[in-house]
Design an enzyme around this catalytic site. Structure first.
Site, PDB file in Angstrom:
ATOM      1  N   GLU A  36       0.798  -1.224   0.000  1.00 16.44           N
ATOM      2  CA  GLU A  36       0.000   0.000   0.000  1.00 16.44           C
ATOM      3  C   GLU A  36       0.834   1.279   0.000  1.00 16.44           C
ATOM      4  O   GLU A  36       0.568   2.178  -0.807  1.00 16.44           O
ATOM      5  CB  GLU A  36      -0.998  -0.009   1.155  1.00 16.44           C
ATOM      6  CG  GLU A  36      -2.149  -0.998   0.988  1.00 16.44           C
ATOM      7  CD  GLU A  36      -1.823  -2.416   1.401  1.00 16.44           C
ATOM      8  OE1 GLU A  36      -0.680  -2.653   1.837  1.00 16.44           O
ATOM      9  OE2 GLU A  36      -2.690  -3.296   1.291  1.00 16.44           O
ATOM     10  N   HIS A  56     -10.768  -4.247   9.979  1.00 18.82           N
ATOM     11  CA  HIS A  56     -11.432  -4.203   8.668  1.00 18.82           C
ATOM     12  C   HIS A  56     -12.792  -3.526   8.743  1.00 18.82           C
ATOM     13  O   HIS A  56     -13.670  -3.795   7.926  1.00 18.82           O
ATOM     14  CB  HIS A  56     -11.614  -5.625   8.104  1.00 18.82           C
ATOM     15  CG  HIS A  56     -10.387  -6.178   7.432  1.00 18.82           C
ATOM     16  ND1 HIS A  56      -9.219  -6.396   8.097  1.00 18.82           N
ATOM     17  CD2 HIS A  56     -10.150  -6.533   6.145  1.00 18.82           C
ATOM     18  CE1 HIS A  56      -8.314  -6.888   7.256  1.00 18.82           C
ATOM     19  NE2 HIS A  56      -8.849  -6.981   6.067  1.00 18.82           N
TER      20      HIS A  56
HETATM   21  C1  LIG Z   1      -2.159  -4.503   4.494  1.00 18.80           C
HETATM   22  C2  LIG Z   1      -3.174  -5.393   3.891  1.00 18.80           C
HETATM   23  N1  LIG Z   1      -3.387  -5.333   2.571  1.00 18.80           N
HETATM   24  C3  LIG Z   1      -4.300  -6.118   1.988  1.00 18.80           C
HETATM   25  C4  LIG Z   1      -5.039  -6.996   2.724  1.00 18.80           C
HETATM   26  C5  LIG Z   1      -6.100  -7.889   2.068  1.00 18.80           C
HETATM   27  N2  LIG Z   1      -5.595  -9.251   2.048  1.00 18.80           N
HETATM   28  C6  LIG Z   1      -5.898 -10.137   3.004  1.00 18.80           C
HETATM   29  S1  LIG Z   1      -5.113 -11.598   2.802  1.00 18.80           S
HETATM   30  C7  LIG Z   1      -4.348 -11.052   1.392  1.00 18.80           C
HETATM   31  C8  LIG Z   1      -3.438 -11.952   0.636  1.00 18.80           C
HETATM   32  C9  LIG Z   1      -2.283 -12.390   1.493  1.00 18.80           C
HETATM   33  O1  LIG Z   1      -1.483 -13.255   0.777  1.00 18.80           O
HETATM   34  P1  LIG Z   1      -0.379 -14.102   1.511  1.00 18.80           P
HETATM   35  O2  LIG Z   1       0.437 -13.216   2.366  1.00 18.80           O
HETATM   36  O3  LIG Z   1       0.344 -14.881   0.488  1.00 18.80           O
HETATM   37  O4  LIG Z   1      -1.184 -15.044   2.499  1.00 18.80           O
HETATM   38  P2  LIG Z   1      -2.202 -16.206   2.136  1.00 18.80           P
HETATM   39  O5  LIG Z   1      -3.564 -15.590   2.072  1.00 18.80           O
HETATM   40  O6  LIG Z   1      -1.779 -16.808   0.859  1.00 18.80           O
HETATM   41  O7  LIG Z   1      -2.115 -17.150   3.277  1.00 18.80           O
HETATM   42  C10 LIG Z   1      -4.719  -9.746   1.103  1.00 18.80           C
HETATM   43  C11 LIG Z   1      -4.253  -8.970  -0.055  1.00 18.80           C
HETATM   44  C12 LIG Z   1      -4.807  -7.015   4.113  1.00 18.80           C
HETATM   45  N3  LIG Z   1      -5.514  -7.779   4.936  1.00 18.80           N
HETATM   46  N4  LIG Z   1      -3.853  -6.222   4.661  1.00 18.80           N
END
Ligand SMILES: Cc1ncc(C[n+]2csc(CCOP(=O)(O)OP(=O)(O)O)c2C)c(N)n1
Ligand SMILES: Cc1ncc(C[n+]2csc(CCOP(=O)(O)OP(=O)(O)O)c2C)c(N)n1
Ligand SMILES: [Mg+2]
Ligand SMILES: [Mg+2]
Lengths: 332, 340, 340, 332
Positions: free
Chosen positions: D61, D130
């Site tokens: 972000e 959230h």
């Molecule tokens: C700072 C932030 N940006 C975006 C999100 C929305 N979001 C939640 S999970 C996720 C993907 C995370 O991917 P990863 O770190 O690979 O974890 P996984 O879900 O694959 O376990 C996103 C973009 C968030 N919760 N926090």
């Protein structure tokens, strides 16, 4: 025994005393050790407490703020030194999404007892990114306490209280006041949070002022005394928790209020205090509550412009005279 | 330094020499203004690092963009700025590049592609990368150079934007001026591992160059700028350099973090202007007298500009709420009214 | 997988098997709760990644800390949490680990050293590093493991805290669960270069391991935890793994970003529980029947816990302004008063 | 011609229309392309505009916010998609130290025409990180405009205006309203900033409400009508610039006001609006201005608690009845 010391020295003493008292207190930030910060506020601490407890960090505000949160959750009591209040924007996530919410989100099981020491204040010719007074941002976030010392005395007493508090506390020092002296007892003392200080008693108008603006209000009160207007000056000391009662009692007595704070006026600290007075002392008010915050402009560098942006004693006095005379400032 | 390529580079060499001398002269004047209490606030001197700004900016056109730092006068001069408007800005005067609103730490020169100094360490890394995105999306050929210090590599923002620049192959060059210190702290104490490797880990081609050698800097930059224009990029350059003054003009007693000997040694052995001057003479491109003449002319230019700025007017008070919003003449209803 | 070390590891093997099955059973139940509209909000299933959480947490004591993620049930179970308090939390009940205030994305279990799930991607990287700082400063031997996904490596915070952890030699292990996706995007599209190299660039020893092989994960973690306890650290581990469900329980139609075939293949060939079960049988540590018995027992535990949680009471309304501040019973004067 | 479309569709149309009109408009954020965001608000855009203009970013972000600032300064008009308003904390530096101040610090030479689209709103069982409504934070920072659409109609018209504005604009969509339908013209229209909309005319009490709270206020007004109380409902649409005049005119007519916003109450949006009314319509007020923000607590996950934290129609109506009856709510 009371002697006069600078605000800078007061902060230094508060930290030294708390570090001596409690081995779990550490301090971290940029150039805090040998350099003692650019303002030299922390000079001498590393010599006494060593680099294990006075910790120089890289220029990684989000990083060391996050580290402080984790350290606070696991037994340390970190004091974070954020060199300029303007860098708050960088640590907002760790401060507001993590530290502020940890206790609540865990249903009371985790705590994050940390202090974020930073500063505020314009007219230092430091331009838009080194002059902001961002207390309103953190005051809006539940879970954070916010202190705004108005002199060396408050700086020491509030900081010691902050370090002992089990919650995250943000404390704003006015960077222009570091060299200002005030009487400070030799003996240990704490200043409780949520108790406003009546700096000066008065009958005709209440001046509620924070931090640097307390001096401005006192100066204005002095000038007003010459005009036969008796102003009461109230320093809330902490804006979260806010000692509403002392403010309301005063306004109920004087029937008039001016709220002064160095943050931007709109959506700022003056709005909250004015709104509470307007709501809860409504039937006692003889005139609208006047708000005086910094202008809603980024802080300009040019001295010719910068000095215009912050409230000053003459302006406060003039507004006080007007409401005391019953002028309908905004009747249009 | 390597031998002169050919005579038709003379103009380029001279320009580089002049620009380095101009930066040094600018900073000496700024420092004097501070010492004589005629400048508001503090400022960060670029002296000692001239070969970096000049070597890089001489490989750029006015269309190319740079982003600069708190230590930004050198970048600003090197990118083509005028002394008068710069000194006016430093003194908060209406004729300054930013009408006095920015000051030393925010000086910007849109006309020459300088998107501005920045008082947030690392704060311009996103801006530079975004400028490169513009170039790519708008199909324009400009390249963006992002200047920052070794200390700024500790800002997480850099890794975020390097990742995107690499994924999207943006025409941006990250130029890290490693002057060995961030404020009062040695780089080794705040940077683990290797800076070069950090860029490489994102698949970015990375280079290390002597930041005191204007020709080496310029040659490398020319190559990389050329490659950026043909769709390659991003790149990373670490430039080893040194600042002669304290962290800012007020940082006078600095023995506790670095020795006078160290400072003297750099000035004696690795001064970018002296060394390049010697080389110009060795290569018979210029005579010693000619160089002295250049130095003197520039010094007097600087002095004249300082005087001009000292005499220039401050902005009128009613400018205070101008430029808050584009398209809004005055942002406040009563800027000087009931509220002050 | 390698051969069983010796018989006295049987207990450990069994514990790992049980814990993996417990995670799977927990998630199956949670998913059912969602599908039957009995769970508030959304949640992120850990199924498929069990060997990561279990392999790592079985190398830790209750004193050791972990920080977890939005996909945190697996870490929570693996670190020793109880089904009932977990389901209660997921349903917002008063007996939940966080009295229902945290929910799935903030579940924390202080008693077993789980500092909490985190709904900010990467948000716990500082917290984990800070916990390691506590261990070092307080002279305590605990190690902290920071779990995060491949997507989280795009957060600048990681680079900032890795740098400090490396400079200060903190006992923290950064464990990146690379499940190939962040939300609906493949890792290749959002990560340039190499993750391992990014950690190495900070001088951090880095490892890559098959995240579906619980023994490999456990063995590596045991080594690194041991080294952390003797003053080494930080370390980085990239664990290749896969999530079986959608990004969250509501992500049902996902063909546009990954194929059913890919999912089926992982489940068939690389399931951590099936493969470890087979190995236990091959090594004659357990019989197939014994394993089935374990599975059934755990499934019925989960079902009982779900029922318990469904029947459990919600927190009383007056808890709403409790726990805003430690030491303050109720933060508001009139929580249910004039203002609602 | 007017048809009913969802707020989600309105946003989608606004972006599509502006991208067709102006090739310099791009959109960037996480999972905005094929996925069309988790809320599916942007579905179909990448098919029309391609991945060069609808750009999926890594989860960075601060990084992509900074990239947007630089892109905006050099010829593009980026629309940043910030998946949850709670992530604002992460982009505060780039938004508030950079984008907001660029025009001013450069003396008017540089501009940063960008839009930050994000959301707000609780009661979605998404817990403390959230569910926040952080409009007050950005409204406090000079140089940012802040829009809060209250229906599909406003969402489209305000977003189109935002994209054409030469300044950084933050626009908060209520994530619970994405599926709510409202009449939206087929023809192109823009909604000017700084012009409040009188949603419902009334005589006895003014309800100033933002975003999601406009519905709440309308529901309350409906209930009040049954009691013979005539409530005027005002939607400011943008809180920066704020159409003070329309609000003041209404309060001067009704003599009573309630301000409702889903952000935390203290140091929030309700404070600013209440303070301005208190100051500038003082002599017209028959009762204190009542503020109704979200409780000053992190948003709890449990449905049993979460629903208590936000203002609702019954509460608004009850407060309105009290001030109309002349009850001294805070006289104590
Ligand atoms: C700072 C932030 N940006 C975006 C999100 C929305 N979001 C939640 S999970 C996720 C993907 C995370 O991917 P990863 O770190 O690979 O974890 P996984 O879900 O694959 O376990 C996103 C973009 C968030 N919760 N926090
Ligand atoms: C985000 C942020 N943190 C801290 C500072 C204070 N500060 C100004 S310059 C500086 C040192 C920067 O070091 P480096 O990047 O190496 O640049 P140099 O000063 O050596 O040119 C620091 C810490 C700042 N301006 N911004
Ligand atoms: Mg440096
Ligand atoms: Mg992933």
């Amino acid at each position: 025994m009371t002697r006069e010391i600078t605000l800078s020295k007061a902060v230094n003493e508060a930290i030294a005393e708390e570090m001596r008292r409690d081995a779990s207190v550490i301090l971290l930030g940029e150039d805090v050790a040998e350099a003692g910060t650019p303002f030299k506020v922390l000079s001498g601490l590393v010599e006494e407490f060593g680099t294990d407890r006075i910790i120089d960090t890289p220029i990684s505000e989000p990083g060391f703020m996050g580290i402080a949160v984790g350290a606070a959750m696991t037994g340390l009591r970190p004091v974070v030194d954020l060199m300029f209040g303007d860098f708050l924007y960088l640590v907002m996530d760790q401060l507001c999404n993590q530290a502020a919410k940890t206790h609540y989100m865990s249903g009371g099981k985790l705590t994050a007892p940390l202090v974020l020491r930073t500063n505020m204040g314009a007219t230092r010719r430091s331009a838009a990114q080194h002059s902001q007074s961002l207390q309103a941002l953190v005051a809006h976030i539940p879970g954070l306490k916010v202190a705004m010392p108005s002199s060396a005395y408050e700086a020491k007493g509030l900081l010691k209280t902050a370090i002992r508090d089990d919650n995250p506390v943000v404390i704003f020092e006015d960077k222009l006041m570091y060299q200002d002296k005030a009487p400070v007892p030799e003996e240990e003392y704490l200043i409780p949070f949520g108790k406003a200080h009546i700096k000066r008693e008065g009958r005709d108008v209440t001046l509620v002022a924070t931090s640097s603006m307390v001096q401005v209000a006192e100066e204005a009160a002095e000038a007003l005394a010459g005009d036969g207007i008796s102003a009461e000056v109230i320093d809330p000391r902490t804006i979260v928790p806010l000692d509403e009662q002392t403010i309301l009692n005063s306004v109920r007595k004087t029937s008039r209020a001016i709220v002064i704070d160095e943050g931007h006026q709109s959506y700022g600290v003056t709005a909250e205090i004015a709104a509470r007075i307007g709501e809860k002392a409504f039937y006692h008010l003889d005139a609208p509550v006047i708000r005086m915050g910094a202008m809603d402009v980024p802080v300009p560098f040019s001295p010719a412009l910068e000095d215009l942006t912050v409230p000053n004693a003459a302006g406060v006095a003039e507004n006080a005279r007007r409401i005391c005379r019953g002028e309908l400032i905004h009747a249009a | 330094m390597s031998a002169a390529k050919n005579r038709h580079n003379t103009e380029d060499y001279l320009q580089m020499y002049r620009q380095m001398v101009r930066i040094r002269a600018f900073e000496d004047s700024a420092n004097q203004l501070y010492l004589s209490a005629r400048m508001p606030g503090l400022t960060h001197m670029y002296s000692g690092q001239e070969a970096v700004a000049v070597g890089i900016c001489e490989a750029l056109t006015d269309e190319d963009r740079i982003t600069s730092t708190h230590r930004g006068h050198g970048h600003c001069v090197a990118k083509g700025a005028d002394f008068k408007a710069m000194f006016c800005e430093l003194l908060g005067k209406a004729e300054g590049y930013c009408r006095g609103k920015g000051g030393s730490m925010h000086i910007a020169d849109q006309s020459h592609g300088n998107l501005g100094a920045n008082a947030i360490v690392g704060g311009s890394m996103g801006i530079a990368t975004g400028a490169a995105l513009s170039a790519k999306r708008l199909g324009r050929e400009f390249v963006t150079v992002c200047f920052f210090g070794d200390g700024a590599t500790a800002q997480g923002l850099w890794y975020e934007v390097m990742n995107m620049a690499a994924l999207w192959q943006l025409p941006v060059i990250y130029a890290c001026e490693n002057n060995g210190y961030s404020e009062y702290t040695r780089t080794e104490e705040i940077a683990a591992g290797s800076l070069i490797a950090r860029a490489q880990a994102f698949g970015i081609e990375a280079f290390q160059v002597d930041g005191q050698d204007v020709l080496a800097v310029n040659e490398l930059t020319q190559q990389l700028v050329g490659r950026c224009r043909t769709g390659e990029g991003p790149f990373f350059i670490e430039l080893d350099t040194y600042r002669y003054h304290g962290h800012h003009v007020g940082d006078i007693n600095r023995d506790y973090y670095r020795s006078r000997d160290e400072e003297a040694e750099w000035k004696k052995v690795r001064d970018p202007i002296t060394n390049f001057g010697k080389w110009l003479i060795d290569q018979k491109i210029m005579s010693a007298d000619e160089l002295v003449a250049i130095d003197e002319e520039i010094t007097s230019d600087a002095q004249a500009a300082v005087q001009y700025a000292l005499d220039a007017p401050y902005p009128d008070g009613n400018e205070v709420d101008m430029h808050v919003f584009s398209g809004v003449d005055h942002a406040l209803e009563y800027p000087g009214g009931a509220h002050r």
